[in-house]
Design a protein around this motif. Structure first.
Motif, PDB file in Angstrom:
ATOM      1  N   ALA A  76       0.710  -1.210  -0.004  1.00 39.97           N
ATOM      2  CA  ALA A  76      -0.134  -0.061   0.069  1.00 39.97           C
ATOM      3  C   ALA A  76       0.984   1.229  -0.050  1.00 39.97           C
ATOM      4  CB  ALA A  76      -0.940   0.093   1.173  1.00 39.97           C
ATOM      5  N   LYS A  77       2.134   1.381   0.760  1.00 36.20           N
ATOM      6  CA  LYS A  77       2.887   2.508   0.837  1.00 36.20           C
ATOM      7  C   LYS A  77       3.502   2.668  -0.471  1.00 36.20           C
ATOM      8  CE  LYS A  77       6.064   4.786   3.771  1.00 36.20           C
ATOM      9  NZ  LYS A  77       6.816   4.732   5.374  1.00 36.20           N
ATOM     10  N   ARG A  78       3.997   1.512  -1.192  1.00 36.54           N
ATOM     11  CA  ARG A  78       4.839   1.886  -2.312  1.00 36.54           C
ATOM     12  C   ARG A  78       3.853   2.449  -3.449  1.00 36.54           C
ATOM     13  NH1 ARG A  78       9.134   1.866   0.529  1.00 36.54           N
ATOM     14  NH2 ARG A  78      10.593   1.907  -1.239  1.00 36.54           N
ATOM     15  N   THR A  79       2.741   1.664  -3.361  1.00 33.67           N
ATOM     16  CA  THR A  79       1.548   2.147  -4.265  1.00 33.67           C
ATOM     17  C   THR A  79       1.239   3.759  -4.225  1.00 33.67           C
ATOM     18  OG1 THR A  79       0.583  -0.104  -4.391  1.00 33.67           O
ATOM     19  CG2 THR A  79      -0.782   1.557  -5.236  1.00 33.67           C
ATOM     20  N   HIS A  80       1.011   3.980  -2.860  1.00 33.66           N
ATOM     21  CA  HIS A  80       0.658   5.431  -2.555  1.00 33.66           C
ATOM     22  C   HIS A  80       1.790   6.317  -3.067  1.00 33.66           C
ATOM     23  CE1 HIS A  80      -0.960   8.191   0.978  1.00 33.66           C
ATOM     24  NE2 HIS A  80      -1.202   8.680  -0.140  1.00 33.66           N
ATOM     25  N   ARG A  81       2.944   5.885  -2.896  1.00 37.77           N
ATOM     26  CA  ARG A  81       4.111   6.768  -3.626  1.00 37.77           C
ATOM     27  C   ARG A  81       3.782   6.800  -5.018  1.00 37.77           C
ATOM     28  NH1 ARG A  81       8.284   5.235  -0.726  1.00 37.77           N
ATOM     29  NH2 ARG A  81       8.264   6.904   0.710  1.00 37.77           N
ATOM     30  N   ALA A  82       3.242   5.852  -5.620  1.00 37.66           N
ATOM     31  CA  ALA A  82       3.329   5.959  -7.099  1.00 37.66           C
ATOM     32  C   ALA A  82       2.376   6.697  -7.459  1.00 37.66           C
ATOM     33  CB  ALA A  82       3.307   4.343  -7.689  1.00 37.66           C
ATOM     34  N   ILE A  83       1.336   6.743  -6.821  1.00 36.38           N
ATOM     35  CA  ILE A  83       0.088   7.747  -7.015  1.00 36.38           C
ATOM     36  C   ILE A  83       0.446   8.953  -6.881  1.00 36.38           C
ATOM     37  CG2 ILE A  83      -1.991   8.630  -6.101  1.00 36.38           C
ATOM     38  CD1 ILE A  83      -2.788   5.582  -5.485  1.00 36.38           C
ATOM     39  N   LEU A  84       1.171   9.525  -5.956  1.00 33.10           N
ATOM     40  CA  LEU A  84       1.616  10.911  -5.815  1.00 33.10           C
ATOM     41  C   LEU A  84       2.494  11.163  -6.642  1.00 33.10           C
ATOM     42  CD1 LEU A  84       2.507  10.781  -1.768  1.00 33.10           C
ATOM     43  CD2 LEU A  84       0.343  11.816  -3.020  1.00 33.10           C
ATOM     44  N   PHE A  85       3.542  10.311  -7.206  1.00 31.85           N
ATOM     45  CA  PHE A  85       4.488  10.598  -8.241  1.00 31.85           C
ATOM     46  C   PHE A  85       3.742  10.740  -9.666  1.00 31.85           C
ATOM     47  CE2 PHE A  85       7.210   9.134 -11.875  1.00 31.85           C
ATOM     48  CZ  PHE A  85       8.308   9.965 -11.564  1.00 31.85           C
ATOM     49  N   CYS A  86       2.612  10.066 -10.100  1.00 32.46           N
ATOM     50  CA  CYS A  86       1.819  10.104 -11.222  1.00 32.46           C
ATOM     51  C   CYS A  86       1.148  11.616 -11.002  1.00 32.46           C
ATOM     52  CB  CYS A  86       0.996   9.017 -11.435  1.00 32.46           C
ATOM     53  SG  CYS A  86       1.689   7.595 -11.836  1.00 32.46           S
ATOM     54  N   LYS A  87       0.741  12.076  -9.832  1.00 32.97           N
ATOM     55  CA  LYS A  87       0.077  13.367  -9.825  1.00 32.97           C
ATOM     56  C   LYS A  87       1.005  14.421 -10.066  1.00 32.97           C
ATOM     57  CE  LYS A  87      -3.755  12.030  -6.596  1.00 32.97           C
ATOM     58  NZ  LYS A  87      -4.420  12.400  -5.481  1.00 32.97           N
ATOM     59  N   LYS A  88       2.180  14.359  -9.535  1.00 33.52           N
ATOM     60  CA  LYS A  88       3.066  15.184  -9.255  1.00 33.52           C
ATOM     61  C   LYS A  88       3.803  15.366 -10.888  1.00 33.52           C
ATOM     62  CE  LYS A  88       7.885  16.492  -7.905  1.00 33.52           C
ATOM     63  NZ  LYS A  88       8.538  16.423  -9.202  1.00 33.52           N
ATOM     64  N   GLU A  89       3.729  14.490 -11.832  1.00 33.45           N
ATOM     65  CA  GLU A  89       4.501  14.454 -12.949  1.00 33.45           C
ATOM     66  C   GLU A  89       3.186  14.589 -14.098  1.00 33.45           C
ATOM     67  OE1 GLU A  89       7.400  14.717 -13.756  1.00 33.45           O
ATOM     68  OE2 GLU A  89       8.067  14.625 -11.683  1.00 33.45           O
ATOM     69  N   GLY A  90       1.965  14.564 -13.842  1.00 33.82           N
ATOM     70  CA  GLY A  90       0.759  14.613 -14.601  1.00 33.82           C
ATOM     71  C   GLY A  90       0.910  13.153 -15.466  1.00 33.82           C
ATOM     72  N   LEU A  91       1.220  12.226 -15.030  1.00 33.77           N
ATOM     73  CA  LEU A  91       1.191  10.883 -16.048  1.00 33.77           C
ATOM     74  C   LEU A  91      -0.155  10.419 -16.120  1.00 33.77           C
ATOM     75  CD1 LEU A  91       4.547   9.581 -14.279  1.00 33.77           C
ATOM     76  CD2 LEU A  91       4.151  10.772 -16.747  1.00 33.77           C
ATOM     77  N   LEU A  92      -1.145  10.711 -15.415  1.00 33.34           N
ATOM     78  CA  LEU A  92      -2.246  10.119 -15.521  1.00 33.34           C
ATOM     79  C   LEU A  92      -3.416  10.905 -15.814  1.00 33.34           C
ATOM     80  CD1 LEU A  92      -2.181   7.228 -12.560  1.00 33.34           C
ATOM     81  CD2 LEU A  92      -1.956   7.147 -15.105  1.00 33.34           C
ATOM     82  N   PRO A  93      -4.674  10.760 -16.225  1.00 33.09           N
ATOM     83  CA  PRO A  93      -5.607  11.650 -16.552  1.00 33.09           C
ATOM     84  C   PRO A  93      -6.141  12.309 -15.205  1.00 33.09           C
ATOM     85  CG  PRO A  93      -6.440   9.572 -16.914  1.00 33.09           C
ATOM     86  CD  PRO A  93      -5.099   9.271 -16.919  1.00 33.09           C
ATOM     87  N   HIS A  94      -6.503  13.609 -14.990  1.00 37.75           N
ATOM     88  CA  HIS A  94      -7.056  14.072 -13.963  1.00 37.75           C
ATOM     89  C   HIS A  94      -8.452  13.576 -13.592  1.00 37.75           C
ATOM     90  CE1 HIS A  94      -3.682  16.727 -13.319  1.00 37.75           C
ATOM     91  NE2 HIS A  94      -3.750  17.133 -14.631  1.00 37.75           N
TER      92      HIS A  94
END
Length: 417
Positions: A301-319
């Protein structure tokens, strides 16, 4: 009359030998309509580890026929997967499994659009059986071949039932793999993190083996991961203290070997305290199972949470409507699913996963990946002479260094499960 002759030839060909034995029957063998003849149909064959699977799937995601032979019982007795044993069992059962899937589909082999087979990654001796058998079928029926990456197939299986649009975040967790990636398209992945040592399913299996759960009456017929999940429901995780793996590493990689070493030391200590030998069941076995399961779930869960934050920061997924897809054998664990649901709900992500039957290895996901590749016009091979199996194969472009450089801290989330 030309159409009738062609259709008759299809039915005749369906009775020819599949591998070294005749297709003894083709239920519903008939003249196919033009629409049926034009529909894309893929036979998928899976032998990457210890399950022999085959399925025929059409481009709408309908499963026309399937079959699976599990080696779980054999490997449970030996205490782990022995590659030579797995290979022998694949050889013994692949012909019957493929025939059953084709028979159940009612589709003559000549009506298949293509044959898709896992060629990477996996156990070399197991992959070899599936590839060699598939090449014989391809030669016999003159069909295109679609080589399949096992982890890509897991990642895209959910799209057969729920058309999650690209790009999306995917967490793949199984007995042999754990990784986080962004699926940008068919065969187009950005790898954010992966295991540094062993996979979560492997860890759960080894802990179950060390706890001698095959001798426990409540779970003696279950795989290691299933046994841990079963006993964890009756235990209290707070009675056993475990440290989170690599908690100071601000990346999306996973590590489970240190956790397993912790658990082994606890088991040795408890055995001494209770005066029992290895092979006997500890009185606190349910508490240990609960603590191990929770620690694995929290780490994922923690590593997945970091991946989510990274995707948000870099705009890698649709808003609007970003998605997390979870697949692989360990994704069947309900406790782990609930932990990931807490993370996705806190971050505005939707959570998707295939049903448990499709989380474990099967021919259906391989056939569906073949359909996806047909649609995209990717990896459809008409002359497969140079195709080789690959026991080790990365998924996509490695983007993990960028994740490490971002060094994102993950806010605390209480996993009330």
């Amino acid at each position: 009359s030309g159409q009738k002759n062609a259709a008759a030839a299809c039915v005749t060909m369906a009775t020819h030998r599949l591998g070294s034995r005749a297709l003894s029957r083709v239920p519903g063998a008939r003249f196919l309509s033009q629409a049926q003849c034009k529909a894309r149909l893929v036979l998928g064959i899976e032998t990457s580890c210890d399950d022999t699977g085959a399925a025929v799937v059409d481009e709408t995601g309908k499963i026309l026929g399937e079959a699976l032979h599990s080696q779980k019982g054999i490997h449970l007795e030996t205490g782990g997967i022995i590659p030579t044993v797995a290979q022998r069992l694949h050889k013994e059962h692949i012909e019957k499994v493929v025939q059953e899937a084709v028979d159940n589909s009612g589709i003559p082999p000549c009506e298949l659009t293509a044959i898709a087979t896992t060629i990477k990654p996996g156990l070399a001796l197991s992959l070899q059986v599936g590839l060699e058998y598939s090449l014989k079928l391809i030669e016999q029926y003159k069909k295109p071949f679609i080589p399949i990456h096992h982890m890509e197939a897991h990642a895209l299986t959910v799209r057969m039932l729920d058309m999650v649009e690209f790009p999306f975040l995917v967490l793949l967790i199984s007995g042999g793999h754990s990784l986080l990636a962004i699926a940008r398209g068919v065969s187009d992945f950005l790898l954010l993190g992966q295991t540094l040592d062993e996979a979560p399913g492997d860890t759960l299996d080894k802990v179950a083996r060390r706890l001698s759960l095959k001798n426990h009456p409540a779970c003696c017929t279950m795989s290691g991961g299933e046994a841990i999940e079963c006993l964890a429901k009756m235990g209290n995780r707070l009675h056993v203290s475990l440290t989170q793996p690599i908690s100071r590493h601000l990346d999306c990689d996973f590590s489970f070997s240190g956790l397993r070493n912790q658990v082994n030391q606890i088991i040795i200590k408890k055995e001494r305290e209770e005066g029992i030998q290895e092979g006997q069941i500890l009185s606190c076995v349910c508490d240990i199972a609960a603590a191990v399961q929770h620690t694995v779930a929290a780490h994922l869960a923690k590593r997945t949470h970091r991946a989510i934050l990274f995707c948000k920061k870099e705009g890698l997924l649709p808003h609007p409507n970003p998605a997390l897809v979870v697949s692989g054998g360990v994704a069947s664990n309900e406790y782990i699913r609930k932990a990931l649901q807490i993370v996705t709900e806190a971050n505005g992500f939707s959570l998707h996963y295939p049903p448990p039957k499709l989380c474990t290895d099967n021919g259906i996901m391989i056939a569906w990946n073949g359909i996806e590749k047909l649609r995209a016009g990717i990896d459809v091979v008409h002359k497969p002479e140079g195709i080789r199996y690959e026991p080790k194969a990365p998924l996509g472009i490695n983007f993990s260094e960028q994740v490490k450089k971002a060094a994102l801290k993950v806010p605390y989330l209480k996993l009330n499960i």
